[in-house]
Design a protein around this motif. Sequence first.
Motif, PDB file in Angstrom:
ATOM      1  N   ARG A 117       0.831  -1.205   0.000  1.00  0.00           N
ATOM      2  CA  ARG A 117       0.000   0.000   0.000  1.00  0.00           C
ATOM      3  C   ARG A 117       0.869   1.260   0.000  1.00  0.00           C
ATOM      4  NH1 ARG A 117      -5.705  -1.133   3.069  1.00  0.00           N
ATOM      5  NH2 ARG A 117      -5.838  -3.364   2.621  1.00  0.00           N
ATOM      6  N   ASP A 118       1.940   1.207  -0.763  1.00  0.00           N
ATOM      7  CA  ASP A 118       2.845   2.345  -0.919  1.00  0.00           C
ATOM      8  C   ASP A 118       2.353   3.147  -2.119  1.00  0.00           C
ATOM      9  OD1 ASP A 118       4.889   4.136  -1.290  1.00  0.00           O
ATOM     10  OD2 ASP A 118       6.489   2.664  -0.971  1.00  0.00           O
ATOM     11  N   HIS A 119       1.404   4.038  -1.881  1.00  0.00           N
ATOM     12  CA  HIS A 119       0.674   4.661  -2.987  1.00  0.00           C
ATOM     13  C   HIS A 119       1.491   5.703  -3.743  1.00  0.00           C
ATOM     14  CE1 HIS A 119      -3.289   3.332  -0.882  1.00  0.00           C
ATOM     15  NE2 HIS A 119      -2.693   2.347  -1.528  1.00  0.00           N
ATOM     16  N   ASP A 120       2.439   6.372  -3.073  1.00  0.00           N
ATOM     17  CA  ASP A 120       3.284   7.327  -3.791  1.00  0.00           C
ATOM     18  C   ASP A 120       4.158   6.594  -4.814  1.00  0.00           C
ATOM     19  OD1 ASP A 120       2.263   9.481  -2.451  1.00  0.00           O
ATOM     20  OD2 ASP A 120       3.843   9.523  -0.923  1.00  0.00           O
ATOM     21  N   GLU A 121       4.813   5.525  -4.361  1.00  0.00           N
ATOM     22  CA  GLU A 121       5.649   4.748  -5.276  1.00  0.00           C
ATOM     23  C   GLU A 121       4.802   4.026  -6.323  1.00  0.00           C
ATOM     24  OE1 GLU A 121       9.137   4.048  -5.708  1.00  0.00           O
ATOM     25  OE2 GLU A 121       9.106   6.005  -4.743  1.00  0.00           O
ATOM     26  N   LEU A 122       3.583   3.624  -5.936  1.00  0.00           N
ATOM     27  CA  LEU A 122       2.690   2.963  -6.888  1.00  0.00           C
ATOM     28  C   LEU A 122       2.377   3.894  -8.055  1.00  0.00           C
ATOM     29  CD1 LEU A 122       0.934   0.563  -7.709  1.00  0.00           C
ATOM     30  CD2 LEU A 122      -0.908   1.532  -6.303  1.00  0.00           C
ATOM     31  N   ALA A 123       2.090   5.149  -7.776  1.00  0.00           N
ATOM     32  CA  ALA A 123       1.810   6.105  -8.848  1.00  0.00           C
ATOM     33  C   ALA A 123       3.017   6.245  -9.766  1.00  0.00           C
ATOM     34  CB  ALA A 123       1.439   7.456  -8.249  1.00  0.00           C
ATOM     35  N   THR A 124       4.211   6.299  -9.176  1.00  0.00           N
ATOM     36  CA  THR A 124       5.433   6.399  -9.982  1.00  0.00           C
ATOM     37  C   THR A 124       5.586   5.192 -10.900  1.00  0.00           C
ATOM     38  OG1 THR A 124       6.566   7.711  -8.295  1.00  0.00           O
ATOM     39  CG2 THR A 124       7.954   6.507  -9.856  1.00  0.00           C
ATOM     40  N   HIS A 125       5.275   3.990 -10.371  1.00  0.00           N
ATOM     41  CA  HIS A 125       5.479   2.781 -11.162  1.00  0.00           C
ATOM     42  C   HIS A 125       4.314   2.485 -12.108  1.00  0.00           C
ATOM     43  CE1 HIS A 125       9.363   1.076 -10.001  1.00  0.00           C
ATOM     44  NE2 HIS A 125       9.201   1.794  -8.891  1.00  0.00           N
TER      45      HIS A 125
END
Length: 394
Positions: free
Chosen positions: A338-346
């Motif tokens: 649930r790492d949403h900042d990194e998820l958006a990047t990826h």
Amino acid sequence: MSVPVINGVELSEAGNGPLLLLGPSLGTSAAALWEGSAALLAEDHHVVGWDLPGHGTSPAPDDGFTMAELGRGVLAFAERTLRDRGEASGTFVYAGVSVGGAVGLQLLLDAPERVAAAALLCTGARIGTPDGWHERAAMVRAFGTATMVEGSAKRWFAPGFLEREPEVARALLASLEAADTTGYAAVCKALATFDVRDRLGTIRVPVLTVAGVADEATPPSDLQTIADGVPDGRAVVLDDVAHLAPAEAPAEVADLLRAHLEQGAVITESQRTAAGAVVRRQVLGDEHLDGAGAAPTSFTRDFDDLVTQYAWGSVWSRPGLDRRTRSVVALTALVAQRDHDELATHVRAALRNGMSTDELAEVILQTAVHCGTAAAAAAFRVAQETLRADGVEL
């Protein structure tokens, strides 16, 4: 039993190419054994030799040790040398003779991530017999290493070498006579229990074996066993050579090592960081890396270098998976965390790596099974917001 302290000697100027670590034979110093070959390899490598406990530059041991413990001592020395080069997590190439070759096998088994390629000379996955080593240890403890000189002169050199190269032979025999009795006997006892023949198939590093046709201690068949047992092995047999190939045929050994070690070319930390920076930019994009607040500060620079070197230079740069597949793995892990900042990047990186929006939705849907529907629902929300912000039609 304990890990012995290992010291060594610089055989070329520091920083001159990748680190080449050279290991000695029992009773020799690295300098006396490798001097001729090292001079020829110095143009392409930073050449450093290590000495056995009680030999050359290494202190006598306080206690006995196993081959695995000797290997850990050599690895500690290699890591100190790499740190001095500014490459604390770097790798090295390795070459060793007899017990030095056995240590090379131990390193390939216990620390394969540190050794880029290895050459094993006049050695074996098992050397001699336990009884023979215990007898030799007892003789040396009782009468000193000088008692080994006459027999070693016969075992070490092919016929005619003593007459052709008396100074080289004298230096090697002098290093034997000067070796500490306790250290010599401890190495004998370690060799008595050394046998890794059944583990050769697990070695994944390219291995060159070099045998002397006149070597009775470790005959060519012993080296062929290693070359046949590892997945990527090659065997060479040298004429007019017995047990100390680098001293007996320095030019031939240097040529063989140079050609082989280039196959496992060492990537230095600076090279890995530079390569990682390229891959990172290709995957994440200029906007992400050059945006406001993206540049590292003095406070975050070391962490940024770590991520660039380790994540992007070591892992994302590997050839085993294409980048699209790596994006699938990264997205799944980030959904689970649930790492949403990194998820958006990826999410953006996945599209840059060739993934379609339909495939992206399928990946997130798949995560619902293993990561939970709540995690997947949050991931769908983040992905949709990210794509819409970038103007992607859904």
